[in-house]
Design an enzyme around this catalytic site. Structure first.
Site, PDB file in Angstrom:
ATOM      1  N   HIS A 107       0.743  -1.443   0.090  1.00 18.99           N
ATOM      2  CA  HIS A 107      -0.037  -0.225  -0.142  1.00 18.99           C
ATOM      3  C   HIS A 107       0.933   1.059   0.001  1.00 18.99           C
ATOM      4  CE1 HIS A 107      -2.408  -3.142   1.523  1.00 18.99           C
ATOM      5  NE2 HIS A 107      -3.515  -2.322   1.639  1.00 18.99           N
ATOM      6  N   ASP A 157      -4.979  -5.919  -8.024  1.00 18.13           N
ATOM      7  CA  ASP A 157      -4.849  -5.648  -6.419  1.00 18.13           C
ATOM      8  C   ASP A 157      -5.473  -3.826  -6.507  1.00 18.13           C
ATOM      9  OD1 ASP A 157      -4.593  -5.217  -4.003  1.00 18.13           O
ATOM     10  OD2 ASP A 157      -2.492  -5.965  -3.730  1.00 18.13           O
TER      11      ASP A 157
END
Length: 603
Positions: free
Chosen positions: A242, A315
């Site tokens: 992330h 993702d």
């Protein structure tokens, strides 16, 4: 445009009638051999413009919250369907009925039926909770919350993994969700991994494969599209994708015998979709680019070599693993070039669609390449019987979501997962001690974790009514540890429960030095603390001198209660480590304890 409403029974019947769906988990997914394209998918594909085809591959994120129809947040989300013509959404947190109603509203607005996905890694309750009403701390209820995958790994029980998938599928579908972005098939063989950790089944690739396949079958046998992630493996990293691009520096031989093992098993079992990894694997692509953007990995490896025929889902495209180096426009183009079918959660929906359309005009990929992805998406919609009806019956939600039998399974998994890694002084179970024993329960957690230790301490008080609770804010650098040590001096038993690593987006899972020193000070003062790891299971590496170390796997109330029942003797203990805690405990470590039959506590 009006669409027929389906009850859960009718939806199940329609799904069963669909030629591409059967009662078996393996055959509930697209088989590895090619099959003729469904007529509905081809007929719809033939009507779409290039831009609308691309839009089918772009799925924005939305909360599952309540919004009035003129609320700016609702009009923004709704416009993705009415103006951009997206193919699906990923839905996040909200109450079960709010999620279901919002999905129905979006389905009514969309010209084509939408696929709705969600991260239901800890059961449907991971997203579908009513929240907490403050300042009264009233739990507003919701779907069933399960312990994490590593708790299943501690049980080693594939039947529990199947049931986990079954319940998640039934509750998710009742709310209008068609695709679960689970199971996590990453092999967590790096104790420093800040983002996978207890989300993984464990460190043994064969066990991860067995439990992963069982969960896939539980999901897909009961009408949910399962998604294995994060291909080709996010377990051996120390970077949170992330926040930056992770790199797995493993040889191809190691990847074949470890990271790729669960994914091969999932493909053989007919998993519907696979989510990509925003990290580099130089052994697979020397260009050292994120796997999501690598044609060698997304086409050469998973399509050509491993023969996966399902849906490749990126993702989140707003993560720094791809955005940090390439930016949105280039990342979207590269993902499509690589072979990705669905671009999930870009932070600019129109910009992402425009970028991919421009990629065709620039000759970076052809419209036929886009068609292949869109056909896969439309076939998934047909398998979910969305060509026959797309709405769910709101009256059926409460009959399925949060059912008490489902909650009972969550409690069973939690109780069977609790692992006594170390009890060198035979302190456990604590229920051997008198009821009047003075217990100090110390909770180390983030301020945002409102319920950290609440259920744990409530269960402790059933056995030891005078239990005192103390909280350490893990964000507070000025904690008065000497005061806590003085309190410990007047206690007969000290329990320290750590929720460190309970949040999967932490940049580090190591305990602050001051907190670790506090635990060691308790040891040196002869207080023999019982340390309970409710988050990061590797905490033992920082406090190896403790005599009693228990792993509870996750800080949700269901696991808190199970951990308290285990250490007091209200429940038996049988969990085994599905990971190593080097150099202190091997895979399979764990001490069994019987419940104390003579322990009588008020209900």
């Amino acid at each position: 445009m009006r669409h027929p409403r389906l009850t859960l029974v009718a939806l199940a019947f329609a799904a069963a009638a669909c030629a591409s769906t059967t009662q078996q988990g393996a055959s509930a997914s697209a088989p590895r051999a090619a099959r003729p394209a469904p007529r509905w998918a081809d007929s719809v594909l033939a009507t779409l413009s290039l831009r609308d085809k691309v839009a089918q591959t772009v799925w924005p994120w939305t909360l599952g919250d309540y919004r009035a129809t003129n609320d700016p947040q609702w009009t923004k989300i709704a416009a993705y369907a009415t103006e951009q013509h997206v193919g699906g959404y990923i839905v996040s947190v909200g109450g079960p009925l709010d999620i279901a109603a919002k999905i129905n509203s979006l389905q009514k607005l969309s010209a084509l039926p939408l696929i709705i996905g969600a991260d239901l890694e800890y059961g449907a309750g991971m997203r579908a909770r009513g929240g907490t009403f403050l300042p009264n701390a009233i739990d507003l209820g919701g779907a069933t919350t399960m312990p994490p995958e590593m708790a299943l790994g501690a049980t080693g029980d594939t039947s529990l993994a199947y049931e986990y998938g079954r319940i998640t599928a039934l509750e998710g579908r009742a709310m209008g969700v068609h695709m679960d972005f689970t199971p996590i098939l990453d092999v967590n063989n790096n104790p420093g991994n800040p983002v996978i950790s207890t989300r993984s089944f464990g460190e043994d690739p064969r066990q991860v494969a067995r439990l992963g396949v069982a969960m896939i079958r539980g999901l897909q046998d009961h009408g949910m599209l399962a998604t294995g992630k994060h291909f080709p493996g996010h377990g051996d990293t120390e970077t949170n994708s992330h926040l930056g691009m992770a790199v797995v520096n493993a040889s191809r031989a190691r990847l074949d015998t470890l990271e790729l093992v669960p994914f091969r098993a999932a493909i053989d079992a007919g998993v519907s979709a696979i989510m990509t990894f925003h990290g580099a694997l130089p052994a697979l692509d020397s260009a050292t680019i994120p796997a999501t953007l690598s044609r060698r990995i997304m086409t050469g490896l998973i399509r050509d070599e491993m023969h996966f025929r399902g849906l490749l889902v990126s993702d989140a495209m707003d993560m720094q693993g791809v955005m940090g180096r390439y930016g949105l426009v280039e990342a979207c183009k590269r993902a499509v070039e690589a072979g990705v079918d669905v671009l999930l959660m870009p932070n600019d929906i129109r910009g992402c669609i425009d970028a991919v359309v421009a990629g065709v005009a620039e000759g970076r990929f052809t419209e036929a390449r886009i068609d292949r992805s869109v056909r896969r998406i439309l076939e998934m919609k047909q398998r979910m019987a969305l060509d026959r009806g797309r709405l769910i019956d709101l009256d059926s939600v409460r009959a399925v979501v949060g059912d008490t039998a489902n909650a009972a399974l969550g409690r069973l998994i939690a109780e069977r997962s609790i692992t006594i890694v170390k009890d060198s002084l035979r302190q456990l179970p604590l229920g051997q001690l008198p009821r009047g024993t003075r217990v100090l329960s110390v909770n180390f957690s983030l301020r945002a974790e409102l319920y950290a230790n609440a259920a744990f301490d409530a269960e402790l008080r059933r056995v030891f009514p005078s239990t005192r609770s103390q909280w350490i804010n893990s964000d507070d650098q000025g904690t008065n540890y000497p005061r806590l040590l003085m309190m410990a001096d007047s206690a007969d038993v000290v329990i320290v429960a750590s929720y460190l690593g309970h949040s999967s987006t932490m940049s580090s899972i190591g305990a602050p030095r001051a907190f670790a020193d506090f635990i060691l000070d308790l040891v040196h003062r002869g207080k023999r603390p019982v340390v309970v790891a409710m988050g990061n299971p590797y905490l033992l590496q920082q406090v190896p001198e403790v005599a009693a170390y228990v792993v509870g796997w996750m800080g949700f109330p269901v696991s808190q209660v199970a951990a308290a029942r285990a250490i007091t003797g209200l429940a038996p203990v049988s969990g085994r480590l599905p990971i190593r805690i080097p150099p202190y405990a091997p895979i399979g470590a764990g001490e069994s304890r019987a419940a104390l039959a003579a322990l009588a506590v008020p209900r």
